[in-house]
Design an enzyme around this catalytic site. Structure first.
Site, PDB file in Angstrom:
ATOM      1  N   CYS A 189      56.320  39.904  -3.275  1.00 33.04           N
ATOM      2  CA  CYS A 189      56.507  39.044  -4.807  1.00 33.04           C
ATOM      3  C   CYS A 189      55.832  37.253  -4.273  1.00 33.04           C
ATOM      4  CB  CYS A 189      57.067  39.680  -5.823  1.00 33.04           C
ATOM      5  SG  CYS A 189      56.957  39.315  -7.202  1.00 33.04           S
ATOM      6  N   ASN A 201      50.307  42.855  -1.264  1.00 30.53           N
ATOM      7  CA  ASN A 201      50.296  42.378  -2.812  1.00 30.53           C
ATOM      8  C   ASN A 201      49.228  40.646  -3.227  1.00 30.53           C
ATOM      9  OD1 ASN A 201      52.387  41.173  -4.595  1.00 30.53           O
ATOM     10  ND2 ASN A 201      53.046  42.588  -3.798  1.00 30.53           N
ATOM     11  N   CYS A 244      13.266  30.511  11.056  1.00 30.52           N
ATOM     12  CA  CYS A 244      13.969  31.444  10.323  1.00 30.52           C
ATOM     13  C   CYS A 244      15.656  32.116  11.425  1.00 30.52           C
ATOM     14  CB  CYS A 244      13.726  32.983  10.119  1.00 30.52           C
ATOM     15  SG  CYS A 244      14.736  34.044   9.868  1.00 30.52           S
TER      16      CYS A 244
HETATM   17  C1  LIG Z   1      50.847  41.273 -13.514  1.00 32.15           C
HETATM   18  C2  LIG Z   1      50.761  41.652 -11.968  1.00 32.15           C
HETATM   19  C3  LIG Z   1      53.163  42.611 -11.928  1.00 32.15           C
HETATM   20  C4  LIG Z   1      53.508  42.898 -10.622  1.00 32.15           C
HETATM   21  N1  LIG Z   1      54.419  43.419 -10.279  1.00 32.15           N
HETATM   22  C5  LIG Z   1      54.048  43.639  -9.321  1.00 32.15           C
HETATM   23  C6  LIG Z   1      56.232  44.481  -8.617  1.00 32.15           C
HETATM   24  O1  LIG Z   1      56.534  44.348 -10.126  1.00 32.15           O
HETATM   25  N2  LIG Z   1      56.102  44.840  -6.976  1.00 32.15           N
HETATM   26  C7  LIG Z   1      54.926  44.511  -6.082  1.00 32.15           C
HETATM   27  O2  LIG Z   1      54.784  45.501  -5.515  1.00 32.15           O
HETATM   28  N3  LIG Z   1      53.657  44.844  -7.045  1.00 32.15           N
HETATM   29  C8  LIG Z   1      53.316  43.929  -8.265  1.00 32.15           C
HETATM   30  N4  LIG Z   1      52.284  43.096  -8.334  1.00 32.15           N
HETATM   31  C9  LIG Z   1      51.069  43.766  -7.303  1.00 32.15           C
HETATM   32  C10 LIG Z   1      50.277  44.725  -7.814  1.00 32.15           C
HETATM   33  O3  LIG Z   1      50.948  46.248  -7.101  1.00 32.15           O
HETATM   34  C11 LIG Z   1      48.751  44.870  -6.833  1.00 32.15           C
HETATM   35  O4  LIG Z   1      49.740  44.501  -4.852  1.00 32.15           O
HETATM   36  C12 LIG Z   1      47.816  43.354  -6.666  1.00 32.15           C
HETATM   37  O5  LIG Z   1      47.697  43.113  -8.030  1.00 32.15           O
HETATM   38  C13 LIG Z   1      46.805  43.790  -5.979  1.00 32.15           C
HETATM   39  O6  LIG Z   1      45.558  44.461  -6.565  1.00 32.15           O
HETATM   40  P1  LIG Z   1      45.055  44.352  -7.791  1.00 32.15           P
HETATM   41  O7  LIG Z   1      43.364  43.687  -7.503  1.00 32.15           O
HETATM   42  O8  LIG Z   1      44.206  45.819  -7.921  1.00 32.15           O
HETATM   43  O9  LIG Z   1      45.231  44.074  -9.440  1.00 32.15           O
HETATM   44  C14 LIG Z   1      51.952  42.850  -9.497  1.00 32.15           C
HETATM   45  C15 LIG Z   1      50.661  42.321  -9.788  1.00 32.15           C
HETATM   46  C16 LIG Z   1      50.050  41.825 -11.450  1.00 32.15           C
HETATM   47  C17 LIG Z   1      48.785  41.302 -11.622  1.00 32.15           C
END
Ligand SMILES: Cc1cc2nc3c(=O)[nH]c(=O)nc-3n(C[C@H](O)[C@H](O)[C@H](O)COP(=O)(O)O)c2cc1C
Ligand SMILES: Cc1cc2nc3c(=O)[nH]c(=O)nc-3n(C[C@H](O)[C@H](O)[C@H](O)COP(=O)(O)OP(=O)(O)OC[C@H]3O[C@@H](n4cnc5c(N)ncnc54)[C@H](O)[C@@H]3O)c2cc1C
Lengths: 437, 449
Positions: free
Chosen positions: A139, A204, A382
């Protein structure tokens, strides 16, 4: 019909599509809907330690960028881990796992960096009957200020230490979720590996500010006139995630370490690409937050149809298949020569290939031939760079055609060599190991 | 310009040979892959999508479009065929402008709906070209169902029954299967033998036998059928045609529009087809438009549709009306036929009476107008002919001149179901016939279980 049942570090699911830890997995209501829709598993929204839960902002938490037709390309958020009570979450996890035994139930955890804190939560999670845990070291906002999340994920020694505790205090498989907010993702992956993790998951979200309100001069999303960096995700981050997955998959130290891919996965094709680069399964967040759970139908069906068409029997037949083909730049074959070819029947004469080449590249595409608007590649100029292909609005209109060995490259006036030769042996390379004689 | 254009009376070869093929080519040419990808990208993947609600067969439209956009046209075709095994024809003939595309959120937002029909065609054509088969028969149940009529309703019913493992025999009056797909739909909507290709595709599931030239009421009775089979499905469409109730209806040159249209569909050489120099079509529905437009495409100089009410009451959609206008057809409203005029025993024109709404009812004003014509087509509606149904056994209960059925497609007789144009309460569309045939099959399957 291709068999897409998945076994990821011993966690079984009917398909390799899981929901990533995020709002879609924050409570039983959502997760049950997801399972009904067909999702193979979930990583429950990250749990914190016992006690009063974290609080979220009460204003906008998301920002976004869009493509044509307002298609959501990138999403940014300043949400924290779950803001619901630990007991409630654990009770729901237990119930849902009992009701849906064939689906993967992984619990994401983030607690302060002390052995006792991890030991305590692990015991509680284990009681739910969950299939595994995911350590949230990712996070980028809110939690790292408290010494958790990315603050841990950016220090390989901490990662190794926490993973070690987890392996010591639970029998559940441990998946370590990595932050992309780091220079070299192999370092935290190696640390997790050293600590004994069963798998890594990535990525993440990425530190980001999506936009600035030019009336208020404040970053968006704006909370009472101020904004902060958030975590970026969605289709826009996929290329970054693909590279990070590939880096870990081909690193000799972590090669073979199971990877759960996350980052911009929206269609079966995205998932298949990650799996080809070594991922054992795929996690999705933004795509379901945009379109709802139903998209999993397309992912399942699309993956199966593609596998059938290509004769891939099961997931093992595709996982990692592209890894041997990811290499370092210095090993690319410099004797491989391509030229752009414009299909005049498909060309709509927009001129973008010409101006891109003329203004910014190699002046290798005409705009006028015999007084007529006409776009054609000048082979003598090219370099085969592919820019024209990428700016062309018509898919398949411009192709990069390799010159056969023995053919004349009109740009260099040399015949194309049939041999493989790379930079390490190139005469222009001062560090060339073997001089080209 | 071909010299045939100004030939008096009803004549063939009005146009140069190459004009015929140009005139009768695809109304909406197929999308190529690039076009399909660009168009599919416009879909918003709406929740509980209005388009899907508007489709009588409830095809999961957002899903099939998403499958196109992810490069999975076969998956897309399966999504379509799961609900509508005649999805290929429906993609060509559905009045999408009054169904899915009318309610597309992008029609509402920008007046430019996603081109759902053409995308559906892209997916189904791809699957059919590749010979992809998606359905297998369940193990044989030993049950045998009779289907009367090989139109969209009968074919959809037969296919679904075969999927469930029942043996099906289709009894069809005409020499070819397909119903109005083969004998009715305008030639430019389903060119190049598509109707028969689709029949073959549907029947390839197996265990469906089609017996042609078998007419209920002539070769067998309904009670025979019911005795010899475990269930009967009636999908006989509409075989009668409404009369004009105008003097002179049997003069040479007055014809049923549906017969003219069937003739066009069965022709191997359009230039051999005769059409009047001046044509009048009486009616306001799809049949009227199809007869008028195809008259024009065969080289008629003047084609006029006369409809007895106003524009808004016309059954032909706005799109169909515009299509007619764009081909040079004149549409006149508030006119009803009074008398056919003739000379030398042949049609020379028609006298029409002006109409108006009086006390909520349509009434003639007494004023008349004459329109010159060598050929007059009647297109004021087809009717159901109940006579073949009611032989020796109990009579089938009718409503509004058509067969009465319940929500499952059951008629008043035990083990007899019906669907398509021949039932009361439908909207006389190919897609609705498919939905009713399919749903009746499910009901039959439940009853036989
Ligand atoms: C609103 C929101 C909240 C998230 N909360 C968490 C979380 O609590 N824990 C976590 O490991 N990842 C969290 N993520 C990250 C997602 O699990 C994921 O890793 C990230 O969004 C990338 O994937 P995507 O492109 O499919 O969204 C969060 C993402 C979003 C959008
Ligand atoms: C000129 C015209 C144009 C049309 N254009 C369109 C269009 O563009 N789009 C659209 O959606 N709809 C259109 N329709 C309507 C559409 O064709 C019908 O709603 C649809 O074909 C009905 O299907 P069905 O199976 O009920 O009947 P039909 O298609 O009429 O099939 C009935 C079958 O039963 C057979 N049959 C009849 N009596 C007997 C018997 N006694 N014994 C054995 N077999 C028998 C017939 O030969 C026929 O094959 C058009 C209709 C017409 C007349």
């Amino acid at each position: 019909m291709a068999d897409i049942r998945s076994n990821f570090v011993g966690i079984k699911s009917p398909n390799p599509f899981w929901l990533a830890s995020a709002p879609p997995t924050d409570k039983a209501y959502n997760v049950v809907r997801a399972f009904k829709a067909g999702w193979g598993g979930v990583v429950w929204k990250t749990l914190g330690e016992e006690g009063p839960p974290v609080v979220n902002v009460n204003g906008p938490r998301y920002g976004a960028i869009w493509g044509a037709d307002r298609r959501l390309l990138g999403l940014n958020n300043i949400e924290l881990i779950t803001d619901r009570d630990l007991e409630t979450n654990l009770r729901e996890i237990k119930q849902v796992k009992r009701d849906w035994p064939d689906r993967a139930m992984v619990v994401s955890i983030m607690v302060p960096c002390t052995e006792d804190a991890w030991k305590a939560i692990l015991l509680r999670v284990e009681e739910t009957g969950a299939d595994g845990i995911e350590l949230n070291f990712g996070c980028p906002h809110g939690m790292s200020e408290r010494g958790m999340g990315a603050a841990v994920g950016q220090v390989p020694e901490y990662i190794e230490m926490v993973v070690r505790w987890c392996k010591q205090y639970t029998r559940m498989p441990v998946i370590t979720k990595l932050t992309p907010n780091i220079t070299d993702v192999r370092k935290p992956a190696r640390a997790a590996h050293a600590g004994g993790t069963d798998a890594v998951s990535l990525i993440n979200t990425i530190n980001s500010i999506t936009s600035v309100d030019l009336d208020d001069f404040a970053p968006q999303p704006t909370i009472d006139g101020k904004g902060t960096h958030g975590g970026y995700c969605g289709p826009a981050v996929k290329p970054i995630a693909l590279n990070m997955v590939a880096e870990i998959a081909r690193d000799p130290e972590t090669h073979g370490l199971p990877i759960s891919a996350i980052g911009g996965i929206t269609t079966w094709r995205d998932a298949a690409e990650f799996m080809a680069l070594g991922a054992g399964n795929a996690q999705v967040c933004t795509a379901v937050m945009t379109y709802g759970f139903k998209i999993v139908e397309e992912m399942i069906d699309g993956l199966k149809n593609w596998m059938d068409e290509k004769g891939h029997r099961d997931l093992d037949a595709i996982i990692g298949r592209a890894v041997p083909n990811v290499t370092d730049w210095q090993y690319l074959n410099l004797n491989y020569v391509t030229k752009a070819r414009i299909d005049q029947d498909l060309c709509i004469k927009c001129g973008r290939c010409h101006i891109a080449c003329e203004d910014t590249s190699h002046q290798a595409i005409t705009s006028m031939v015999d007084g007529k608007r006409h776009f054609e590649v000048i082979d003598a100029e090219c370099v085969g760079c592919n820019l024209c292909v990428n700016v062309c609005p018509v898919e398949g209109c411009i192709d990069m055609v390799p010159l056969a060995a023995g053919a004349m490259d009109r740009r260099t006036d040399r015949t194309v060599s049939p041999d493989y030769a790379n930079w390490t042996t190139h005469p222009n390379n001062p560090a060339a190991k073997v001089a080209a004689e | 310009m071909a010299d045939g254009l100004y030939k008096e009376g009803i004549a063939a070869e009005r146009l140069a040979p190459e004009q015929y093929s140009a005139n009768f080519s695809d109304l909406h040419p197929p999308l190529d892959r690039h076009e399909a990808l660009v168009e599919s990208d416009r879909c918003y993947f709406c929740y509980d999508a209005p388009c899907m609600q508007a489709c009588p067969t409830s095809i999961d439209i957002p899903m099939f479009i998403r499958q196109i956009s992810t490069g999975n046209p076969l998956g897309s075709a399966k999504t379509i065929f799961d609900q509508n095994i005649l999805g290929g024809m429906c993609a060509r003939v559905c009045p999408t402008e009054t169904l899915c595309e009318e309610v597309c959120v992008r029609e509402v937002a920008e007046g430019k709906p996603v081109q759902i029909g053409r995308l559906q065609r892209y997916a189904t054509d791809t699957a059919m070209e590749r010979g992809a088969q998606f359905y297998e028969r369940a193990p044989d149940t030993g049950r045998h169902v009779a289907v009367v009529g090989a139109g969209p309703a009968g074919l959809a019913c037969a296919h679904r029954l075969a999927m469930h493992g029942h043996k099906v025999t289709i009894y069809e009056a005409r020499p070819k299967a397909g119903g109005l797909n083969e004998y009715g739909i305008a030639a430019y909507k389903a060119p190049e033998g598509f109707a028969q290709d689709e029949v073959d595709y549907v029947l390839s599931i197996g265990n469906i036998e089609v017996q042609n030239d078998q007419i209920l009421g002539r070769d067998f009775s309904l009670s025979d059928l019911a005795d010899r089979h475990d269930a009967v499905f009636l999908g006989a469409g509409l075989s009668g045609v409404n009369a004009l109730q105008a003097e002179g209806e049997d003069i040479e040159g007055v014809q049923n529009a549906v017969d003219f249209i069937a003739m066009i569909r069965q022709a191997s050489d359009m230039s051999k087809l005769s059409v009047g120099r001046r044509v009048v079509v009486i009616g306001g529905g799809m049949t009227a438009v199809d007869a008028a437009v195809q008259s024009k495409l065969l080289g008629a100089e003047q084609v006029t549709i006369c409809y007895r009410r106003g524009k808004d009451a016309m059954n032909a959609s706005e799109f169909e009306q515009d299509l007619a206008a764009s081909k040079g057809v004149t549409i006149r409203h508030w006119l009803k036929p009074a008398r056919i005029l003739s000379g030398n025993g042949k049609v020379s024109g028609i006298e029409m009476e002006y109409t108006t709404m009086r006390d909520g009812r349509l009434a003639g004003t007494g004023e008349t107008v004459r329109i010159d014509a060598d050929q007059i087509f009647k297109a004021i509606g087809q009717t159901f002919d109940p006579i073949p149904l009611n032989g020796s056994g109990a009579a089938v209960v009718m409503e509004g001149g058509r067969i009465k059925v319940d929500a499952d497609g059951r008629t008043s007789l035990a083990n007899v179901w019906a669907g398509g144009d021949c039932i009361f309460g439908g909207d006389d569309l190919t897609v609705s016939a498919v939905a009713q045939g399919r749903d009746a099959a499910e009901s039959i399957h439940r009853a036989l279980a």
